[in-house]
Write an enzyme that holds these catalytic residues in place. Structure first.
Site, short mmCIF file in Angstrom:
data_model
loop_
_atom_site.label_atom_id
_atom_site.label_comp_id
_atom_site.label_asym_id
_atom_site.label_seq_id
_atom_site.Cartn_x
_atom_site.Cartn_y
_atom_site.Cartn_z
N GLU A 1 67.89 95.73 64.89
CA GLU A 1 66.79 96.97 65.17
C GLU A 1 65.52 96.47 64.50
O GLU A 1 65.69 96.19 63.21
CB GLU A 1 67.33 98.35 64.77
N ARG B 1 81.37 95.47 57.10
CA ARG B 1 80.10 94.90 56.71
C ARG B 1 80.11 94.31 55.19
O ARG B 1 80.91 94.71 54.58
CB ARG B 1 79.02 95.98 56.88
N LYS C 1 68.54 98.98 54.91
CA LYS C 1 67.16 98.77 55.07
C LYS C 1 66.18 99.76 54.71
O LYS C 1 65.13 99.66 54.40
CB LYS C 1 66.94 98.55 56.59
P1 ATP Z 1 70.72 99.57 58.34
O1 ATP Z 1 71.74 100.62 58.34
O2 ATP Z 1 70.70 99.09 56.53
O3 ATP Z 1 69.52 100.20 58.73
P2 ATP Z 1 71.79 98.28 60.57
O4 ATP Z 1 73.11 97.81 60.37
O5 ATP Z 1 71.12 99.71 61.13
O6 ATP Z 1 71.28 98.14 58.80
P3 ATP Z 1 70.54 96.48 62.40
O7 ATP Z 1 69.29 95.83 62.58
O8 ATP Z 1 71.22 97.66 63.30
O9 ATP Z 1 71.03 97.11 61.04
O10 ATP Z 1 71.81 95.30 62.54
C1 ATP Z 1 71.94 94.25 63.32
C2 ATP Z 1 73.24 93.88 63.20
O11 ATP Z 1 73.68 93.33 62.01
C3 ATP Z 1 74.13 94.79 63.41
O12 ATP Z 1 75.48 94.24 64.53
C4 ATP Z 1 75.03 95.23 62.34
O13 ATP Z 1 76.15 95.70 62.48
C5 ATP Z 1 74.90 93.98 61.58
N1 ATP Z 1 74.75 94.25 59.99
C6 ATP Z 1 73.91 95.12 59.40
N2 ATP Z 1 74.28 95.21 58.20
C7 ATP Z 1 75.33 94.40 57.74
C8 ATP Z 1 75.94 94.18 56.77
N3 ATP Z 1 75.73 94.45 55.52
N4 ATP Z 1 77.23 93.20 56.97
C9 ATP Z 1 77.39 92.73 58.07
N5 ATP Z 1 76.57 93.07 59.37
C10 ATP Z 1 75.77 93.73 59.45
MG MG Z 2 71.86 99.53 63.22
#
Ligand code: ATP
Ligand code: MG
Length: 562
Positions: free
Chosen positions: A36, A262, A272
């Site tokens: 995102e 994760r 984030k």
């Molecule tokens: P946040 O919750 O911190 O905003 P997010 O998971 O919503 O992070 P995205 O931009 O949606 O952030 O993530 C893109 C991809 O990266 C998704 O498939 C997510 O599952 C993966 N991802 C995000 N954080 C992690 C992590 N700590 N470890 C492994 N994969 C991750």
């Molecule tokens: Mg997400």
């Protein structure tokens, strides 16, 4: 735990192998990385990137980059650009497979209509609070909304009016009609569309209703022909909804969702939302602050893409959440930086060393290799005079027996140059050591003497008459506790000493180094020339990682033995 015993591959690859042998997707493999664009990528994303792009490479498949841009209020093109830059820097590419969920808004809208036409979705006018109240709890079933059975035609009209912008934000939502008593709360008539009068960074003002993550994600996977939609564990109990939507819509293809744990790191916050707070509230210089766990921060600090990929391979992929020790990331970096960094001399915490028997005005030059492997290549010239900078910690007045560095009466080797013997010190009015006095042995040029006497210690140095003044930034973790997420407010455990700026001196050859390049300063660690703060007049270097400090261990052991 991370590998299936029979094959030595992780459980995700194992599942893909099974699907390939059963022919479920005709033997093809198509993954995607779906960020995102609401922040910069961090090391957790790197885990997902290495997994998704790595699987595509291993199985001769493809990996799409898809921006999951369904929430216009938090998203920005700055993030879209930085994300692409960071993935490329990590060593992965998507050729022409760059997509945006927003490209599918019209198709998603049509599929929402399809659900309404099949009595599988309805427009609900309960308030957000009421919806929460009607939803029930994990142990109690929810209740049907009074709007749940409104006629299909009325739903179609209302949904069209939602799209036309006739209602304010929050006035109503479109919900799937599944089962308000379902044991999985995600299946209790989840939201599919919300009204949000907000300008989108790609679709502008075309839309004032936006699909939810759940409605956009699986259908986007289907449109792109994704075979394996790999996501993190928190989506495990969204999978029934993912599958339900795909089975009730005329999608061209049905992907499989697979969840993995994760990445969490000690001494680090990864959400984030929290990283954004660090930036907005100016606890750090920006998203690319070298102390941030972002890809751009790590790049600026001097971490390498190879080292990050190596770390991601080492931690593997599993189904159980755990926290990885930050030291493992540093280990991977140290391994990689050791193999690739040219060696130079830089004094981080300088103190003057004066050679009292040095011929006045004399300058000697030494040729030395910057290569760790081959002393005949990559030669640069190092000037030496009787005025040097040495490391403050390389001098000790009351040295223990096994101290092999500078101390009154002790002889040490100046790397590449001569043997010097410490004869005394000069102190300032406060008793602080201002200058170390030495004599040198003119017969020891290059570090050997005719009598072949042994000198155990070798220290680095920089000619004070030629040295390049530089700001050298040393880092500690951004937090004072290993688990900052456990604090009531993580900003209360910020480490005030996380960045120390030293006024150091570097050998003059480093003037030529470009911003973003990393070198080893002998004995002091790996340092990257900063890409933001550096100027030709005043270089700035960031320490990426220390070397393993064997000295500290020797001293500690010895103190214990005394
Ligand atoms: P946040 O919750 O911190 O905003 P997010 O998971 O919503 O992070 P995205 O931009 O949606 O952030 O993530 C893109 C991809 O990266 C998704 O498939 C997510 O599952 C993966 N991802 C995000 N954080 C992690 C992590 N700590 N470890 C492994 N994969 C991750
Ligand atoms: Mg997400």
């Amino acid at each position: 735990m991370n590998e299936t015993p029979e094959t030595g591959i992780d459980f995700v690859r194992h599942q893909i192998t099974l699907d390939n042998s059963s022919g479920r997707f005709g033997g093809t493999v198509a993954t995607r990385f779906p960020p995102e664009p609401n922040g910069y990528l961090h090391i957790g994303h790197a885990k997902s990137i290495v997994l998704n792009f790595g699987i595509a490479q291993d199985f001769s498949g493809t990996c799409n980059l898809r921006f999951d841009d369904t929430n216009p209020t938090r998203e920005d093109v700055e993030y879209v650009d930085s994300i692409q830059q960071d993935i490329r820097w990590l060593g992965f590419g998507w050729h022409d497979r760059l997509f945006y969920a927003s490209d599918y808004f019209e198709q998603l809208y049509q599929w929402a209509l399809h659900l309404i036409e099949h009595d599988l979705a309805y427009v609900d006018e309960l308030t957000a609070d009421q919806i929460r109240e009607y939803r029930g709890t994990p142990t109690e079933p929810g209740r049907n909304s009074p709007w749940r059975d409104r006629p299909r035609q009325e739903n179609l009209e209302l949904f069209a009016r939602m799209r036309a912008g006739e209602f304010p934000d929050g006035h109503c939502i479109l919900r799937a009609k599944i089962d308000m008593a379902h044991p999985n709360i995600n299946m209790r008539d989840p939201a599919l569309y919300r009204i949000r009068h907000a300008r989108h960074h790609r679709t502008g003002d075309d839309w004032c209703i936006y699909p939810t993550y759940d409605f956009a994600h699986g259908q986007s996977d289907a449109i792109e022909g994704i075979t394996h939609s790999i996501c993190t564990l928190e989506f495990e109990n969204h999978r029934p909804l993912y599958d339900w939507l795909l089975s009730h819509l005329p999608v061209p293809h049905v992907p499989r969702q697979i969840e993995f744990a994760r990445l969490n790191l000690t001494w680090t916050v990864m959400s984030k939302r929290k990283l954004l707070r660090l930036v907005q509230e100016k606890y750090v210089e920006g998203w690319d602050d070298p102390r941030m766990p972002t890809i751009s921060g790590m790049r600026r600090r001097g971490y390498t893409a190879e080292g990050i990929r190596d770390f991601c391979r080492r931690i593997g992929v599993s189904k159980t959440n755990s926290t990885v020790d930050l030291a493992l990331l540093e280990f991977s970096q140290r391994e990689d930086l050791n193999a690739r960094s040219p060696r130079f001399m830089g004094v981080v915490d300088p103190v003057k060393l004066t050679i009292t028997n040095w011929p006045a005005g004399q300058v000697e030059w030494f040729d030395a290799s910057t290569s760790a492997e081959d002393p005949t290549v990559d030669i640069r010239r190092i000037p030496c005079t009787g005025n040097l900078w040495v490391e403050r910690e390389d001098f000790m007045e009351d040295a223990p027996r096994k101290w092999f560095r500078l101390a009154p009466g002790k002889e040490v080797r100046l790397k590449f140059a001569w043997y010097v013997t410490c004869t005394g010190v000069v102190r300032d009015a406060h008793g602080e050591i201002q200058e170390i006095l030495c004599t040198y042995d003119p017969e020891s040029r290059g570090g050997e003497t005719p009598d072949q006497r042994k000198v155990k210690g070798t220290i680095h140095w920089v000619s004070a008459d030629h040295g390049l003044p530089a700001h050298i930034r040393l880092f500690e973790p951004l937090f004072t506790r290993e688990d900052p997420d456990e604090a009531d407010d993580f900003t209360t455990v910020i480490n005030e000493h996380s960045c120390t700026v030293m006024n150091g001196y570097l050998e003059p050859a480093l003037q030529e180094l470009k911003a973003g390049e990393t070198v080893q300063f002998l004995r002091m660690g790996y340092f990257c020339r900063d890409s933001r703060l550096d100027t030709p007049e005043h270089p700035v270097f960031n320490r990426a990682v220390t070397l393993k400090d064997s000295w500290a261990r020797v001293i500690r052991n010895q103190r214990e033995n005394e």
